[in-house]
Design a protein around this motif. Structure first.
Motif, PDB file in Angstrom:
ATOM      1  N   ARG A 188      35.753   0.835 -16.264  1.00  0.00           N
ATOM      2  CA  ARG A 188      36.730   0.364 -17.006  1.00  0.00           C
ATOM      3  C   ARG A 188      36.329   0.170 -18.715  1.00  0.00           C
ATOM      4  N   SER A 189      34.888  -0.321 -18.585  1.00  0.00           N
ATOM      5  CA  SER A 189      34.267  -0.597 -19.894  1.00  0.00           C
ATOM      6  C   SER A 189      33.775   0.544 -20.660  1.00  0.00           C
ATOM      7  N   LEU A 190      34.041   1.935 -20.154  1.00  0.00           N
ATOM      8  CA  LEU A 190      33.349   2.917 -20.808  1.00  0.00           C
ATOM      9  C   LEU A 190      34.499   3.874 -21.545  1.00  0.00           C
ATOM     10  N   PRO A 191      34.093   4.712 -22.427  1.00  0.00           N
ATOM     11  CA  PRO A 191      35.012   5.663 -23.048  1.00  0.00           C
ATOM     12  C   PRO A 191      35.759   6.313 -22.299  1.00  0.00           C
ATOM     13  N   PRO A 192      37.204   6.694 -22.539  1.00  0.00           N
ATOM     14  CA  PRO A 192      38.244   7.233 -21.663  1.00  0.00           C
ATOM     15  C   PRO A 192      37.896   8.634 -21.018  1.00  0.00           C
ATOM     16  N   SER A 193      36.788   9.555 -22.008  1.00  0.00           N
ATOM     17  CA  SER A 193      36.388  10.495 -21.342  1.00  0.00           C
ATOM     18  C   SER A 193      35.566  10.426 -20.029  1.00  0.00           C
ATOM     19  N   MET A 194      34.737   9.130 -20.029  1.00  0.00           N
ATOM     20  CA  MET A 194      33.942   8.927 -18.755  1.00  0.00           C
ATOM     21  C   MET A 194      34.902   8.275 -17.863  1.00  0.00           C
ATOM     22  N   LYS A 195      35.521   7.420 -18.248  1.00  0.00           N
ATOM     23  CA  LYS A 195      36.415   6.360 -17.610  1.00  0.00           C
ATOM     24  C   LYS A 195      37.153   7.005 -16.572  1.00  0.00           C
ATOM     25  N   ALA A 196      38.080   8.321 -16.604  1.00  0.00           N
ATOM     26  CA  ALA A 196      38.823   8.910 -15.864  1.00  0.00           C
ATOM     27  C   ALA A 196      38.193   9.723 -14.463  1.00  0.00           C
ATOM     28  N   THR A 197      36.754  10.039 -14.996  1.00  0.00           N
ATOM     29  CA  THR A 197      36.204  10.735 -13.760  1.00  0.00           C
ATOM     30  C   THR A 197      35.642   9.592 -13.020  1.00  0.00           C
ATOM     31  N   LEU A 198      35.165   8.557 -13.530  1.00  0.00           N
ATOM     32  CA  LEU A 198      34.671   7.308 -12.474  1.00  0.00           C
ATOM     33  C   LEU A 198      35.475   6.728 -11.858  1.00  0.00           C
ATOM     34  N   LEU A 199      36.779   6.533 -12.245  1.00  0.00           N
ATOM     35  CA  LEU A 199      37.733   5.825 -11.547  1.00  0.00           C
ATOM     36  C   LEU A 199      38.358   6.783 -10.338  1.00  0.00           C
ATOM     37  N   ALA A 200      38.415   8.026 -10.360  1.00  0.00           N
ATOM     38  CA  ALA A 200      38.520   9.209  -9.510  1.00  0.00           C
ATOM     39  C   ALA A 200      37.759   8.857  -8.402  1.00  0.00           C
ATOM     40  N   GLU A 229      41.903  -8.744  -8.515  1.00  0.00           N
ATOM     41  CA  GLU A 229      42.471  -7.792  -9.307  1.00  0.00           C
ATOM     42  C   GLU A 229      43.149  -7.964 -10.759  1.00  0.00           C
ATOM     43  N   LEU A 230      43.639  -9.225 -10.673  1.00  0.00           N
ATOM     44  CA  LEU A 230      44.470  -9.513 -12.171  1.00  0.00           C
ATOM     45  C   LEU A 230      43.015  -9.705 -13.092  1.00  0.00           C
ATOM     46  N   GLY A 231      41.763 -10.200 -12.589  1.00  0.00           N
ATOM     47  CA  GLY A 231      41.006 -10.518 -13.403  1.00  0.00           C
ATOM     48  C   GLY A 231      40.476  -9.322 -14.162  1.00  0.00           C
ATOM     49  N   VAL A 232      40.435  -8.352 -13.215  1.00  0.00           N
ATOM     50  CA  VAL A 232      39.945  -6.934 -13.694  1.00  0.00           C
ATOM     51  C   VAL A 232      40.927  -6.325 -14.602  1.00  0.00           C
ATOM     52  N   SER A 233      42.332  -6.486 -14.303  1.00  0.00           N
ATOM     53  CA  SER A 233      43.121  -6.222 -15.436  1.00  0.00           C
ATOM     54  C   SER A 233      43.083  -6.856 -16.557  1.00  0.00           C
ATOM     55  N   ILE A 234      42.818  -8.130 -16.669  1.00  0.00           N
ATOM     56  CA  ILE A 234      42.841  -8.907 -17.931  1.00  0.00           C
ATOM     57  C   ILE A 234      41.731  -8.451 -18.687  1.00  0.00           C
ATOM     58  N   LEU A 235      40.373  -7.977 -17.890  1.00  0.00           N
ATOM     59  CA  LEU A 235      39.266  -7.634 -18.795  1.00  0.00           C
ATOM     60  C   LEU A 235      39.400  -6.128 -19.258  1.00  0.00           C
ATOM     61  N   HIS A 236      40.368  -5.394 -18.679  1.00  0.00           N
ATOM     62  CA  HIS A 236      40.569  -4.138 -19.155  1.00  0.00           C
ATOM     63  C   HIS A 236      41.510  -4.308 -20.424  1.00  0.00           C
ATOM     64  N   ASP A 237      42.305  -5.253 -20.250  1.00  0.00           N
ATOM     65  CA  ASP A 237      43.165  -5.605 -21.542  1.00  0.00           C
ATOM     66  C   ASP A 237      42.439  -5.769 -22.593  1.00  0.00           C
ATOM     67  N   LEU A 238      41.287  -6.715 -22.554  1.00  0.00           N
ATOM     68  CA  LEU A 238      40.475  -7.215 -23.471  1.00  0.00           C
ATOM     69  C   LEU A 238      39.768  -6.136 -24.073  1.00  0.00           C
ATOM     70  N   HIS A 239      39.274  -5.512 -23.241  1.00  0.00           N
ATOM     71  CA  HIS A 239      38.326  -4.207 -23.748  1.00  0.00           C
ATOM     72  C   HIS A 239      39.316  -3.410 -24.761  1.00  0.00           C
ATOM     73  N   GLN A 240      40.586  -3.192 -24.313  1.00  0.00           N
ATOM     74  CA  GLN A 240      41.385  -2.232 -25.356  1.00  0.00           C
ATOM     75  C   GLN A 240      41.651  -2.971 -26.386  1.00  0.00           C
ATOM     76  N   GLN A 241      41.916  -4.345 -26.485  1.00  0.00           N
ATOM     77  CA  GLN A 241      42.358  -5.004 -27.710  1.00  0.00           C
ATOM     78  C   GLN A 241      40.937  -5.055 -28.632  1.00  0.00           C
ATOM     79  N   ARG A 242      39.714  -4.934 -28.055  1.00  0.00           N
ATOM     80  CA  ARG A 242      38.433  -5.122 -28.728  1.00  0.00           C
ATOM     81  C   ARG A 242      38.547  -3.894 -29.598  1.00  0.00           C
ATOM     82  N   GLN A 243      38.572  -2.826 -28.559  1.00  0.00           N
ATOM     83  CA  GLN A 243      38.751  -1.313 -29.380  1.00  0.00           C
ATOM     84  C   GLN A 243      39.655  -1.139 -30.684  1.00  0.00           C
ATOM     85  N   SER A 244      40.828  -1.746 -30.481  1.00  0.00           N
ATOM     86  CA  SER A 244      41.862  -1.814 -31.670  1.00  0.00           C
ATOM     87  C   SER A 244      41.270  -2.331 -32.721  1.00  0.00           C
TER      88      SER A 244
END
Length: 221
Positions: A60-72, A149-164
């Motif tokens: 979840r910390s990687l760019p979207p192009s890599m993240k989709a493949t790894l999450l699959a 799972e909630l912690g993972v979701s929060i970290l994901h949101d924080l990463h998106q905010q950082r990118q913004s």
């Protein structure tokens, strides 16, 4: 691909293969040896869950192009882990059923030996307490997984905010550069206008002097 993710992936694959062998071995054992083997398997399952969480955070910390493949790929590993857990539950359930049958046989033998109803009551109370303890443990484990799972979701949101924020910072930096360039252009234009003003003034002065000289020579001759 992320080298960190690949490292976790190799560890998980090795651990999964090892757990599969241990589960097969445990299904062929009985008694204390089976309990010991299942205890080792449960410890390995906890390690596997930890690796899954690490892979999830890294993906979840990687760019979207890599993240989709790894999450699959990660979904496949989660399915594999769930299958291992299901197999362990099946073996454990079979073990518990066998223990229950043994207890029933022992209870029947105790009845033939005129075991008192008070002893049977205590046995039932002990069994009920064990069932309640197991239920509390399962609920606690479920709560822990939900919290993770909630912690993972929060970290994901924080990463998106950082990118913004980084994108906004880059945009502001670009605007600042454009303003600086515009300021330089206006300064150069102002300098050129001042220089042209002096040139035009000089030309007019020369023309006026020339006209005065021409008039002077015409009037004197």
């Amino acid at each position: 691909m992320s080298q960190v993710f690949e490292g976790y992936e190799r560890q998980y694959c090795e651990l999964s293969a090892n757990l599969s062998k241990k589960i097969t071995s445990a299904s062929l054992l009985d008694g204390e040896r089976k309990k010991q083997k299942l205890s080792e398997v449960n410890g390995g399952l906890e390690d596997a869950e930890a690796l899954i969480r690490k892979m999830d955070l890294e993906a979840r910390s990687l760019p979207p192009s890599m993240k989709a493949t790894l999450l699959a790929k990660l979904r496949e590993y989660k399915t594999d882990l769930n299958n291992l857990k299901t197999e362990v539950k099946r073996i454990t359930s079979a073990n518990v059923n066998q223990a229950a049958r043994d207890e029933l046989l022992e209870s029947g033998m105790a009845d033939t030996r005129m075991v008192s109803s008070d002893q049977r009551g205590r046995l039932m109370m002990s069994t009920e307490k064990l069932d309640k303890s197991g239920e509390r443990i399962r609920e606690s484990r479920k709560t822990m997984l939900e919290t993770e799972e909630l912690g993972v979701s929060i970290l994901h949101d924080l990463h998106q905010q950082r990118q913004s924020l980084l994108h906004a910072h880059n945009t502001l930096h670009g605007v600042d550069d454009n303003i600086s360039r515009s300021k330089k252009i206006l300064t150069n234009m102002s300098r050129r206008m001042s220089r042209n003003k002096w040139i035009i003034g000089t030309i007019i002065t020369v023309l006026v002097i020339s006209i005065i000289l021409i008039l002077y020579f015409k009037l004197t001759h």
